[in-house]
Design a protein around this motif. Sequence first.
Motif, PDB file in Angstrom:
ATOM      1  N   ASN A   1       0.830  -1.210   0.000  1.00 42.70           N
ATOM      2  CA  ASN A   1       0.000   0.000   0.000  1.00 42.70           C
ATOM      3  C   ASN A   1       0.860   1.253   0.000  1.00 42.70           C
ATOM      4  OD1 ASN A   1      -2.063   1.833   0.233  1.00 42.70           O
ATOM      5  ND2 ASN A   1      -2.582   1.337   2.345  1.00 42.70           N
ATOM      6  N   THR A   2       1.750   1.370   0.972  1.00 43.84           N
ATOM      7  CA  THR A   2       2.607   2.554   1.071  1.00 43.84           C
ATOM      8  C   THR A   2       3.635   2.593  -0.053  1.00 43.84           C
ATOM      9  OG1 THR A   2       2.332   2.509   3.480  1.00 43.84           O
ATOM     10  CG2 THR A   2       4.133   3.836   2.594  1.00 43.84           C
ATOM     11  N   SER A   3       4.201   1.447  -0.388  1.00 42.15           N
ATOM     12  CA  SER A   3       5.225   1.420  -1.438  1.00 42.15           C
ATOM     13  C   SER A   3       4.638   1.792  -2.803  1.00 42.15           C
ATOM     14  CB  SER A   3       5.864   0.031  -1.501  1.00 42.15           C
ATOM     15  OG  SER A   3       4.884  -0.960  -1.798  1.00 42.15           O
ATOM     16  N   ALA A   4       3.411   1.381  -3.079  1.00 40.58           N
ATOM     17  CA  ALA A   4       2.791   1.736  -4.353  1.00 40.58           C
ATOM     18  C   ALA A   4       2.532   3.242  -4.425  1.00 40.58           C
ATOM     19  CB  ALA A   4       1.487   0.963  -4.533  1.00 40.58           C
ATOM     20  N   LYS A   5       2.036   3.813  -3.333  1.00 37.99           N
ATOM     21  CA  LYS A   5       1.827   5.271  -3.303  1.00 37.99           C
ATOM     22  C   LYS A   5       3.149   6.010  -3.462  1.00 37.99           C
ATOM     23  CE  LYS A   5      -2.388   5.584  -0.476  1.00 37.99           C
ATOM     24  NZ  LYS A   5      -2.750   4.161  -0.491  1.00 37.99           N
ATOM     25  N   LEU A   6       4.193   5.533  -2.799  1.00 39.64           N
ATOM     26  CA  LEU A   6       5.500   6.180  -2.902  1.00 39.64           C
ATOM     27  C   LEU A   6       6.046   6.105  -4.320  1.00 39.64           C
ATOM     28  CD1 LEU A   6       7.758   7.589  -1.350  1.00 39.64           C
ATOM     29  CD2 LEU A   6       8.733   5.338  -0.842  1.00 39.64           C
ATOM     30  N   ALA A   7       5.830   4.993  -4.984  1.00 38.99           N
ATOM     31  CA  ALA A   7       6.289   4.862  -6.369  1.00 38.99           C
ATOM     32  C   ALA A   7       5.577   5.857  -7.282  1.00 38.99           C
ATOM     33  CB  ALA A   7       6.056   3.431  -6.855  1.00 38.99           C
ATOM     34  N   ILE A   8       4.281   6.036  -7.093  1.00 42.07           N
ATOM     35  CA  ILE A   8       3.525   6.997  -7.902  1.00 42.07           C
ATOM     36  C   ILE A   8       4.014   8.422  -7.643  1.00 42.07           C
ATOM     37  CG2 ILE A   8       1.235   7.981  -8.300  1.00 42.07           C
ATOM     38  CD1 ILE A   8       1.613   5.254  -9.523  1.00 42.07           C
ATOM     39  N   ILE A   9       4.239   8.742  -6.381  1.00 42.21           N
ATOM     40  CA  ILE A   9       4.682  10.106  -6.042  1.00 42.21           C
ATOM     41  C   ILE A   9       6.056  10.388  -6.641  1.00 42.21           C
ATOM     42  CG2 ILE A   9       5.379  11.579  -4.121  1.00 42.21           C
ATOM     43  CD1 ILE A   9       3.156  10.251  -2.468  1.00 42.21           C
ATOM     44  N   ILE A  10       6.974   9.447  -6.527  1.00 39.55           N
ATOM     45  CA  ILE A  10       8.323   9.656  -7.071  1.00 39.55           C
ATOM     46  C   ILE A  10       8.273   9.818  -8.586  1.00 39.55           C
ATOM     47  CG2 ILE A  10      10.568   8.549  -7.416  1.00 39.55           C
ATOM     48  CD1 ILE A  10      10.241   7.267  -4.676  1.00 39.55           C
ATOM     49  N   ALA A  11       7.541   8.964  -9.260  1.00 38.05           N
ATOM     50  CA  ALA A  11       7.470   9.043 -10.718  1.00 38.05           C
ATOM     51  C   ALA A  11       6.803  10.328 -11.178  1.00 38.05           C
ATOM     52  CB  ALA A  11       6.716   7.827 -11.264  1.00 38.05           C
ATOM     53  N   ASP A  12       5.749  10.744 -10.494  1.00 36.69           N
ATOM     54  CA  ASP A  12       5.041  11.958 -10.907  1.00 36.69           C
ATOM     55  C   ASP A  12       5.865  13.209 -10.643  1.00 36.69           C
ATOM     56  OD1 ASP A  12       2.332  12.970 -11.876  1.00 36.69           O
ATOM     57  OD2 ASP A  12       2.574  14.130 -10.039  1.00 36.69           O
ATOM     58  N   VAL A  13       6.537  13.264  -9.505  1.00 36.84           N
ATOM     59  CA  VAL A  13       7.387  14.417  -9.196  1.00 36.84           C
ATOM     60  C   VAL A  13       8.544  14.505 -10.186  1.00 36.84           C
ATOM     61  CG1 VAL A  13       8.968  15.378  -7.485  1.00 36.84           C
ATOM     62  CG2 VAL A  13       6.733  14.496  -6.774  1.00 36.84           C
ATOM     63  N   TRP A  14       9.143  13.365 -10.517  1.00 34.76           N
ATOM     64  CA  TRP A  14      10.249  13.368 -11.485  1.00 34.76           C
ATOM     65  C   TRP A  14       9.806  13.905 -12.839  1.00 34.76           C
ATOM     66  CZ3 TRP A  14      10.601  10.564 -16.077  1.00 34.76           C
ATOM     67  CH2 TRP A  14      11.840  10.589 -16.714  1.00 34.76           C
ATOM     68  N   LYS A  15       8.599  13.584 -13.234  1.00 39.14           N
ATOM     69  CA  LYS A  15       8.157  13.966 -14.570  1.00 39.14           C
ATOM     70  C   LYS A  15       7.699  15.419 -14.648  1.00 39.14           C
ATOM     71  CE  LYS A  15       4.676  13.229 -18.097  1.00 39.14           C
ATOM     72  NZ  LYS A  15       5.635  13.750 -19.099  1.00 39.14           N
ATOM     73  N   THR A  16       6.914  15.894 -13.686  1.00 44.70           N
ATOM     74  CA  THR A  16       6.236  17.188 -13.838  1.00 44.70           C
ATOM     75  C   THR A  16       6.843  18.324 -13.033  1.00 44.70           C
ATOM     76  OG1 THR A  16       4.678  16.460 -12.144  1.00 44.70           O
ATOM     77  CG2 THR A  16       4.020  16.171 -14.444  1.00 44.70           C
ATOM     78  N   ALA A  17       7.852  18.074 -12.208  1.00 40.99           N
ATOM     79  CA  ALA A  17       8.533  19.190 -11.542  1.00 40.99           C
ATOM     80  C   ALA A  17       9.171  20.151 -12.550  1.00 40.99           C
ATOM     81  CB  ALA A  17       9.580  18.660 -10.560  1.00 40.99           C
ATOM     82  N   PRO A  18       9.751  19.684 -13.677  1.00 41.16           N
ATOM     83  CA  PRO A  18      10.280  20.637 -14.667  1.00 41.16           C
ATOM     84  C   PRO A  18       9.228  21.562 -15.257  1.00 41.16           C
ATOM     85  CG  PRO A  18      11.198  18.461 -15.033  1.00 41.16           C
ATOM     86  CD  PRO A  18      10.137  18.304 -14.005  1.00 41.16           C
ATOM     87  N   TYR A  19       7.949  21.146 -15.254  1.00 42.42           N
ATOM     88  CA  TYR A  19       6.894  22.027 -15.768  1.00 42.42           C
ATOM     89  C   TYR A  19       6.771  23.283 -14.912  1.00 42.42           C
ATOM     90  CZ  TYR A  19       2.155  23.691 -16.710  1.00 42.42           C
ATOM     91  OH  TYR A  19       1.074  24.475 -16.992  1.00 42.42           O
ATOM     92  N   ILE A  20       6.730  23.098 -13.595  1.00 38.57           N
ATOM     93  CA  ILE A  20       6.686  24.267 -12.705  1.00 38.57           C
ATOM     94  C   ILE A  20       7.981  25.060 -12.801  1.00 38.57           C
ATOM     95  CG2 ILE A  20       6.527  24.977 -10.290  1.00 38.57           C
ATOM     96  CD1 ILE A  20       4.648  22.721  -9.778  1.00 38.57           C
ATOM     97  N   GLY A  21       9.093  24.359 -12.949  1.00 39.98           N
ATOM     98  CA  GLY A  21      10.364  25.065 -13.100  1.00 39.98           C
ATOM     99  C   GLY A  21      10.406  25.914 -14.355  1.00 39.98           C
ATOM    100  N   LEU A  22       9.824  25.429 -15.445  1.00 40.34           N
ATOM    101  CA  LEU A  22       9.832  26.190 -16.695  1.00 40.34           C
ATOM    102  C   LEU A  22       9.006  27.461 -16.574  1.00 40.34           C
ATOM    103  CD1 LEU A  22      10.660  26.284 -19.692  1.00 40.34           C
ATOM    104  CD2 LEU A  22       8.571  25.008 -20.204  1.00 40.34           C
ATOM    105  N   LEU A  23       7.803  27.376 -15.998  1.00 40.38           N
ATOM    106  CA  LEU A  23       6.977  28.573 -15.841  1.00 40.38           C
ATOM    107  C   LEU A  23       7.570  29.538 -14.817  1.00 40.38           C
ATOM    108  CD1 LEU A  23       3.356  27.135 -15.974  1.00 40.38           C
ATOM    109  CD2 LEU A  23       4.755  28.070 -17.816  1.00 40.38           C
ATOM    110  N   THR A  24       8.197  28.994 -13.774  1.00 40.31           N
ATOM    111  CA  THR A  24       8.845  29.871 -12.798  1.00 40.31           C
ATOM    112  C   THR A  24      10.050  30.574 -13.420  1.00 40.31           C
ATOM    113  OG1 THR A  24       8.166  28.330 -11.060  1.00 40.31           O
ATOM    114  CG2 THR A  24       9.825  29.969 -10.489  1.00 40.31           C
ATOM    115  N   LEU A  25      10.755  29.878 -14.282  1.00 39.36           N
ATOM    116  CA  LEU A  25      11.890  30.503 -14.975  1.00 39.36           C
ATOM    117  C   LEU A  25      11.433  31.677 -15.822  1.00 39.36           C
ATOM    118  CD1 LEU A  25      14.885  30.501 -15.818  1.00 39.36           C
ATOM    119  CD2 LEU A  25      14.278  28.859 -17.607  1.00 39.36           C
ATOM    120  N   ALA A  26      10.283  31.551 -16.465  1.00 39.25           N
ATOM    121  CA  ALA A  26       9.754  32.670 -17.245  1.00 39.25           C
ATOM    122  C   ALA A  26       9.476  33.879 -16.363  1.00 39.25           C
ATOM    123  CB  ALA A  26       8.475  32.235 -17.969  1.00 39.25           C
ATOM    124  N   GLY A  27       9.014  33.638 -15.124  1.00 39.44           N
ATOM    125  CA  GLY A  27       8.805  34.755 -14.210  1.00 39.44           C
ATOM    126  C   GLY A  27      10.104  35.350 -13.694  1.00 39.44           C
TER     127      GLY A  27
END
Length: 350
Positions: free
Chosen positions: A169-195
């Motif tokens: 249960n916990t390991s599956a949630k942790l895997a989803i969180i790690i994969a999602d953060v790895w993929k979409t953190a650059p999206y926020i970084g790109l828009l923040t860079l524009a600011g």
Amino acid sequence: MSAHTYVPDVNRRSKASRAQARLAWFLITPTIIVLTIVIILPVFQSLRQSLYGKAGLDPETGFVSNVEPFVGLDNYATIFTDAGSRFWTAAWNTTLFGVVTVVLETILGVAMALIMHRAMRGRGFVRAAILVPWAIPTAVSAILWGWIFNQNGVANAILGQHIMWASGNTSAKLAIIIADVWKTAPYIGLLTLAGLQIIPDEVYEAAKIDGANAWKRFTRITLPLVKPALVVAVLFRALDALRMFDLPYILIGPRKGSVETLSMLVQDEASNLRYGSAAAYALILFLYVFIFAFAFTRITHADLGASTPRSGKKQGRKLPASAFLPKRRAAAATATGASAAVEPNERSAS
């Protein structure tokens, strides 16, 4: 000598206003039509579908019927019974993934933006490397992370343990969180860079002269000035996280209570021909996302478009950013006073 009084042409002005209004409606009509077809009509169709049950055995006749029975609000009332435990589990997973992933992505995204904004050697390569995860499709990244979190994958090799990531249960949630953060953190970084790129360097130089350290410059200058872009990035990312479907569906699998979200629940109900309950869950998810977006924009005062100033507030003359620098405050004040002194002279001369 007779004085001639200028009378404005009210009719001409009103005709011009009406022409502009007709032009505005002409330009916005295609958008309204598309939104009606894509959003408004499906919402009403889902509302109607949620009032019907699954076609099957008719309890009155005892025969199988292809007509969906009218059940009213039973699909919504089922949520508050013992049969609705799966819905509440999916709602909890949706909220958990939305909150945790967005918070971590915001922190890492701002850090990425600060790194990409620094003037250093190889900055172009760093920007390209940081944006690679966001450019990879979600389905592909889910398969890649599935190999990493495999029984004999890289994650277990690094940790030196034998963890069944998809089964726990916990390991599956942790895997989803790690994969999602790895993929979409650059999206926020790109828009923040524009600011960050629109902040003048003179502001930081003035803060350094005043003795502000790096933390004060970040909290007093960077964050307030980058807030409009950061708020929009967090809002868009949160709306996307609340509708998460493909990453847990591919990485962990369907019908897994540990990671099942509301979008996955809707898809599973529809695939089992329970269209009424699927429509009810979809409408609840729609209201959830809508209420969150409305509350977020009201709390953070996010400016999602060109806003017009309110008529009740007095609009003063805006000073450029250079007027707030220590070395130029006196010059700006002198220039403002000189312009104010010239106006009475021009009036007296006229």
